[in-house]
Design a protein around this motif. Structure first.
Motif, PDB file in Angstrom:
ATOM      1  N   GLU A   3       0.818  -1.211   0.000  1.00  0.00           N
ATOM      2  CA  GLU A   3       0.000   0.000   0.000  1.00  0.00           C
ATOM      3  C   GLU A   3       0.854   1.265   0.000  1.00  0.00           C
ATOM      4  O   GLU A   3       0.488   2.261  -0.620  1.00  0.00           O
ATOM      5  CB  GLU A   3      -0.940   0.008   1.212  1.00  0.00           C
ATOM      6  N   ILE A   4       2.005   1.220   0.650  1.00  0.00           N
ATOM      7  CA  ILE A   4       2.878   2.401   0.693  1.00  0.00           C
ATOM      8  C   ILE A   4       3.446   2.681  -0.697  1.00  0.00           C
ATOM      9  O   ILE A   4       3.477   3.839  -1.130  1.00  0.00           O
ATOM     10  CB  ILE A   4       4.004   2.211   1.727  1.00  0.00           C
ATOM     11  N   CYS A   5       3.866   1.648  -1.399  1.00  0.00           N
ATOM     12  CA  CYS A   5       4.380   1.831  -2.762  1.00  0.00           C
ATOM     13  C   CYS A   5       3.299   2.374  -3.681  1.00  0.00           C
ATOM     14  O   CYS A   5       3.544   3.270  -4.490  1.00  0.00           O
ATOM     15  CB  CYS A   5       4.910   0.518  -3.319  1.00  0.00           C
ATOM     16  N   ARG A   6       2.096   1.842  -3.557  1.00  0.00           N
ATOM     17  CA  ARG A   6       0.988   2.297  -4.386  1.00  0.00           C
ATOM     18  C   ARG A   6       0.675   3.767  -4.093  1.00  0.00           C
ATOM     19  O   ARG A   6       0.439   4.560  -5.008  1.00  0.00           O
ATOM     20  CB  ARG A   6      -0.234   1.430  -4.128  1.00  0.00           C
ATOM     21  N   LEU A   7       0.700   4.142  -2.828  1.00  0.00           N
ATOM     22  CA  LEU A   7       0.449   5.534  -2.445  1.00  0.00           C
ATOM     23  C   LEU A   7       1.531   6.463  -2.983  1.00  0.00           C
ATOM     24  O   LEU A   7       1.234   7.555  -3.491  1.00  0.00           O
ATOM     25  CB  LEU A   7       0.344   5.654  -0.926  1.00  0.00           C
ATOM     26  N   LEU A   8       2.783   6.043  -2.921  1.00  0.00           N
ATOM     27  CA  LEU A   8       3.875   6.857  -3.457  1.00  0.00           C
ATOM     28  C   LEU A   8       3.773   7.019  -4.967  1.00  0.00           C
ATOM     29  O   LEU A   8       4.045   8.099  -5.498  1.00  0.00           O
ATOM     30  CB  LEU A   8       5.229   6.244  -3.072  1.00  0.00           C
ATOM     31  N   ILE A   9       3.348   5.980  -5.664  1.00  0.00           N
ATOM     32  CA  ILE A   9       3.150   6.073  -7.113  1.00  0.00           C
ATOM     33  C   ILE A   9       2.036   7.052  -7.426  1.00  0.00           C
ATOM     34  O   ILE A   9       2.134   7.859  -8.352  1.00  0.00           O
ATOM     35  CB  ILE A   9       2.879   4.679  -7.710  1.00  0.00           C
TER      36      ILE A   9
END
Length: 71
Positions: A3-9
């Motif tokens: 979820e953190i990677c998706r949010l950063l993207i």
């Protein structure tokens, strides 16, 4: 993908789309160009359930509105 990677993207997509919209706002007919691009991008994201495209469309609209109202 976490979820953190998706949010950063999503954040990067929003910031880049906003910057592109601010550059496009220097052109004549920028409201039409941004409006069409944001509408097409948002509808494609809505149809394919791709949240990134919806975030990019929001970034385009936000970037143009920021330049239009704040200069």
């Amino acid at each position: 993908m976490s979820e953190i990677c998706r949010l950063l993207i999503w954040i990067c997509g929003f910031v880049i789309a906003s910057a592109i919209a601010q550059l496009i706002s220097l052109l004549p007919w920028s409201a039409l160009v941004i409006g069409v691009a944001a509408t097409i991008t948002y509808s494609q994201g809505k149809n394919s359930r791709d949240m990134l495209l919806q975030v990019i469309a929001t970034g385009l609209a936000f970037g143009w509105l920021k330049c239009y109202f704040l200069g």
